[in-house]
Motif scaffolding. Structure first.
Motif, PDB file in Angstrom:
ATOM      1  N   GLY A 173     -34.284 127.794  86.663  1.00 16.79           N
ATOM      2  CA  GLY A 173     -35.601 127.713  86.021  1.00 16.79           C
ATOM      3  C   GLY A 173     -35.612 126.878  84.756  1.00 16.79           C
ATOM      4  N   ILE A 174     -34.578 126.063  84.571  1.00 21.07           N
ATOM      5  CA  ILE A 174     -34.442 125.238  83.365  1.00 21.07           C
ATOM      6  C   ILE A 174     -34.734 123.786  83.745  1.00 21.07           C
ATOM      7  N   THR A 175     -35.697 123.174  83.037  1.00 17.33           N
ATOM      8  CA  THR A 175     -36.117 121.820  83.405  1.00 17.33           C
ATOM      9  C   THR A 175     -35.710 120.778  82.366  1.00 17.33           C
ATOM     10  N   MET A 176     -35.089 121.224  81.283  1.00 12.48           N
ATOM     11  CA  MET A 176     -34.587 120.288  80.267  1.00 12.48           C
ATOM     12  C   MET A 176     -33.314 120.878  79.661  1.00 12.48           C
ATOM     13  N   VAL A 177     -32.272 120.060  79.590  1.00 16.08           N
ATOM     14  CA  VAL A 177     -31.018 120.530  78.976  1.00 16.08           C
ATOM     15  C   VAL A 177     -30.597 119.560  77.885  1.00 16.08           C
ATOM     16  N   LEU A 178     -29.998 120.108  76.835  1.00 18.22           N
ATOM     17  CA  LEU A 178     -29.402 119.276  75.785  1.00 18.22           C
ATOM     18  C   LEU A 178     -27.888 119.381  75.934  1.00 18.22           C
ATOM     19  N   THR A 204     -19.095 107.782  69.415  1.00 15.93           N
ATOM     20  CA  THR A 204     -19.310 106.345  69.157  1.00 15.93           C
ATOM     21  C   THR A 204     -20.521 105.893  69.971  1.00 15.93           C
ATOM     22  N   PRO A 205     -21.216 104.836  69.510  1.00 14.98           N
ATOM     23  CA  PRO A 205     -22.403 104.370  70.237  1.00 14.98           C
ATOM     24  C   PRO A 205     -22.092 103.958  71.674  1.00 14.98           C
ATOM     25  N   SER A 206     -20.949 103.303  71.922  1.00 14.87           N
ATOM     26  CA  SER A 206     -20.694 102.850  73.292  1.00 14.87           C
ATOM     27  C   SER A 206     -20.476 104.040  74.236  1.00 14.87           C
ATOM     28  N   ARG A 207     -19.791 105.070  73.752  1.00 14.37           N
ATOM     29  CA  ARG A 207     -19.586 106.247  74.613  1.00 14.37           C
ATOM     30  C   ARG A 207     -20.909 106.965  74.888  1.00 14.37           C
ATOM     31  N   LEU A 208     -21.732 107.076  73.858  1.00 10.13           N
ATOM     32  CA  LEU A 208     -23.013 107.763  74.036  1.00 10.13           C
ATOM     33  C   LEU A 208     -23.897 106.979  75.002  1.00 10.13           C
ATOM     34  N   THR A 209     -23.945 105.659  74.841  1.00 12.94           N
ATOM     35  CA  THR A 209     -24.769 104.825  75.724  1.00 12.94           C
ATOM     36  C   THR A 209     -24.279 104.919  77.166  1.00 12.94           C
ATOM     37  N   ALA A 210     -22.957 104.933  77.351  1.00 16.69           N
ATOM     38  CA  ALA A 210     -22.403 105.024  78.713  1.00 16.69           C
ATOM     39  C   ALA A 210     -22.754 106.382  79.336  1.00 16.69           C
ATOM     40  N   ALA A 211     -22.670 107.438  78.552  1.00 14.40           N
ATOM     41  CA  ALA A 211     -23.014 108.771  79.087  1.00 14.40           C
ATOM     42  C   ALA A 211     -24.496 108.840  79.425  1.00 14.40           C
ATOM     43  N   MET A 212     -25.339 108.228  78.577  1.00 12.42           N
ATOM     44  CA  MET A 212     -26.781 108.215  78.867  1.00 12.42           C
ATOM     45  C   MET A 212     -27.053 107.488  80.184  1.00 12.42           C
ATOM     46  N   ALA A 213     -26.320 106.391  80.422  1.00 13.46           N
ATOM     47  CA  ALA A 213     -26.524 105.626  81.661  1.00 13.46           C
ATOM     48  C   ALA A 213     -26.132 106.473  82.874  1.00 13.46           C
ATOM     49  N   MET A 214     -25.052 107.231  82.752  1.00 10.44           N
ATOM     50  CA  MET A 214     -24.646 108.110  83.861  1.00 10.44           C
ATOM     51  C   MET A 214     -25.697 109.188  84.099  1.00 10.44           C
ATOM     52  N   PRO A 218     -25.415 106.745  61.750  1.00 10.28           N
ATOM     53  CA  PRO A 218     -26.785 106.195  61.789  1.00 10.28           C
ATOM     54  C   PRO A 218     -27.126 105.550  63.135  1.00 10.28           C
ATOM     55  N   THR A 219     -26.151 104.870  63.756  1.00 11.85           N
ATOM     56  CA  THR A 219     -26.416 104.240  65.061  1.00 11.85           C
ATOM     57  C   THR A 219     -26.553 105.305  66.152  1.00 11.85           C
ATOM     58  N   LEU A 220     -25.685 106.307  66.112  1.00 11.20           N
ATOM     59  CA  LEU A 220     -25.767 107.388  67.111  1.00 11.20           C
ATOM     60  C   LEU A 220     -27.132 108.071  67.062  1.00 11.20           C
ATOM     61  N   ALA A 221     -27.682 108.181  65.864  1.00 12.85           N
ATOM     62  CA  ALA A 221     -28.958 108.895  65.689  1.00 12.85           C
ATOM     63  C   ALA A 221     -30.115 108.182  66.385  1.00 12.85           C
ATOM     64  N   GLU A 222     -29.936 106.898  66.718  1.00  9.95           N
ATOM     65  CA  GLU A 222     -31.018 106.184  67.418  1.00  9.95           C
ATOM     66  C   GLU A 222     -31.184 106.714  68.839  1.00  9.95           C
ATOM     67  N   THR A 223     -30.112 107.248  69.438  1.00 10.45           N
ATOM     68  CA  THR A 223     -30.215 107.712  70.831  1.00 10.45           C
ATOM     69  C   THR A 223     -29.950 109.206  71.007  1.00 10.45           C
ATOM     70  N   ALA A 224     -29.155 109.793  70.134  1.00  4.78           N
ATOM     71  CA  ALA A 224     -28.813 111.213  70.326  1.00  4.78           C
ATOM     72  C   ALA A 224     -29.989 112.098  69.932  1.00  4.78           C
ATOM     73  N   VAL A 225     -30.073 113.264  70.570  1.00  2.00           N
ATOM     74  CA  VAL A 225     -31.157 114.207  70.266  1.00  2.00           C
ATOM     75  C   VAL A 225     -30.885 114.922  68.944  1.00  2.00           C
ATOM     76  N   ALA A 226     -29.592 115.117  68.611  1.00  4.37           N
ATOM     77  CA  ALA A 226     -29.202 115.848  67.396  1.00  4.37           C
ATOM     78  C   ALA A 226     -27.709 115.634  67.184  1.00  4.37           C
ATOM     79  N   LEU A 227     -27.213 116.110  66.058  1.00  2.00           N
ATOM     80  CA  LEU A 227     -25.783 116.008  65.737  1.00  2.00           C
ATOM     81  C   LEU A 227     -25.128 117.366  65.900  1.00  2.00           C
ATOM     82  N   GLY A 279     -32.923 111.114  77.393  1.00  4.48           N
ATOM     83  CA  GLY A 279     -33.173 110.669  76.026  1.00  4.48           C
ATOM     84  C   GLY A 279     -34.432 111.333  75.511  1.00  4.48           C
ATOM     85  N   MET A 280     -34.338 111.952  74.342  1.00 10.91           N
ATOM     86  CA  MET A 280     -35.480 112.716  73.821  1.00 10.91           C
ATOM     87  C   MET A 280     -35.968 112.089  72.532  1.00 10.91           C
TER      88      MET A 280
END
Ligand code: DOR
Ligand code: ZN
Ligand code: ZN
Length: 349
Positions: free
Chosen positions: A36-41, A52-62, A86-95, A348-349
């Motif tokens: 019954g869960i439609t959104m996960v963080l 790192t930004p490259s790891r986060l971007t790659a995980a987002m693509a997967m 600061p770069t991670l914060a452009e795509t991550a939902v939170a720290l 991505g939120m």
């Protein structure tokens, strides 16, 4: 039959990259929908971590390729990588900051590193903490000092929830979540279950469990699963990793508590939808609903969609079952079957 909004789990371990034998975006989000869960963080203690930004971007693509429900990802605060914040914060939902040891090696224990996190992570995005025992006081101190919100993950002890209640009473900007396993299991269950009942934080005493329930209508802001799947082989080996699955059992268990008048259905919606959405500033999911049948049903390992295939609640009675889940107008789960295609979730939120 009752109908709920699509629930939000603000604490899920999706295991990509590096733990795909335990879980991946396709299987975790199938398990989420079945629960019954439609959104996960998604948590960032992957291998390597999402620091790192490259790891986060790659995980987002997967996630974009595989997710069947909506997914946001946390960035990891990793000593040595904090210049990326600061770069991670452009795509991550939170720290996410780990103040204690747990699965993965992400503990931040140097004051200058903590100060960097609080100064450099943008104020409009939340900081969440894995903090146990006196580390909760450290987190409250940082929230007060930098005058910014801190969300405490999986609070499990009487003294922790009492401290957070006092901090809130003083008007400090802190919020917290509890897990179903800390609400429904205690240290006797840990003994019975062995490695299958081992997680961080450990299961508490009955007094701890009672203290959490005593705060269910005030201090506790969210119920989050801390879905942390590991394979049965890993759990049966030497040095088993801590963590248990939770996406598919959370709602049935909390609805069982509703049927026992331990909380109201309105409070369930506040804890599992409204507050998660408000605290993490998450988007609305239009035309999204969960249809529930209030009928006794037994939780079974064999019904799990998670790749790990087991739950610490195997054999337990639940008072409800998820019958159908609708996400943005599409039926994505019905009669035990996940219908959502891989890649149909929004990322991505
Ligand atoms: O039991 C846990 N397992 N607690 C955590 O904090 C991490 C998690 C995991 O990633 O397996
Ligand atoms: Zn944790
Ligand atoms: Zn966790």
């Amino acid at each position: 039959m009752i109908t709920l909004p699509g629930l939000i789990d603000v604490h899920t371990h999706l295991r990509v990259p590096g733990g795909e034998h335990k879980e991946d975006f396709a299987t975790a989000t199938a398990a989420a929908l079945a629960g019954g869960i439609t959104m996960v963080l998604g948590m960032p203690n992957t291998s390597p971590p999402l620091s790192t930004p490259s790891r986060l971007t790659a995980a987002m693509a997967m996630a974009e390729r595989d997710a069947r429900c909506d997914v946001g990802l946390f960035a990891a605060a990793e000593p040595g990588q904090l210049h990326h914040l600061p770069t991670l914060a452009e795509t991550a939902v939170a720290l996410k900051i780990y103040l204690n040891d747990t699965f993965g090696r992400l503990r931040v224990d140097k004051m200058p590193d903590l100060a960097t996190c609080f100064r450099d992570w943008p104020r409009h995005k939340l900081i969440a903490m894995h903090a146990e025992k006196q580390s909760v006081a450290v987190g409250i101190g940082l929230a007060a000092t930098y005058n910014r919100s801190v969300h405490f993950c999986h609070i499990s002890r009487a003294e922790e929830i009492d401290l957070i209640a006092d901090a809130k009473g003083r008007g400090l900007p802190v919020t917290c979540e509890v897990t179903p396993h800390h609400l429904f299991l205690n240290e006797a269950d840990a003994t019975r279950l062995g490695a299958l009942g081992d997680m961080r934080p450990l299961l508490g005493t009955q007094k701890d469990v009672d203290a959490l329930w005593a705060h269910i209508n005030d201090t506790i802001d969210c119920i989050a699963t801390d879905h942390a799947p590991h394979t049965l082989a890993e759990k049966r080996a030497d040095n088993p990793p801590p963590g248990v699955a939770g996406l598919e059992t959370s709602l049935p268990l909390i609805l069982t508590a509703v049927s026992q008048n331990r909380l109201t259905l309105d409070r369930l919606i506040t804890l599992m939808h409204d507050n998660p959405r408000r605290i993490y500033s998450l988007p609305e999911q239009p035309e999204t609903a969960v249809d529930i049948e209030m009928r006794p049903s037994i939780i079974r390992n064999s019904d799990m969609h998670s790749k790990c295939g087991w739950t610490p609640f195997d054999g337990m009675d639940a008072a409800a079952r998820v019958m159908r889940v609708t996400l943005r107008g599409d039926i994505v789960f019905e009669n035990g079957r996940v219908l959502a295609e891989k890649g149909s979730g929004r990322v991505g939120m």
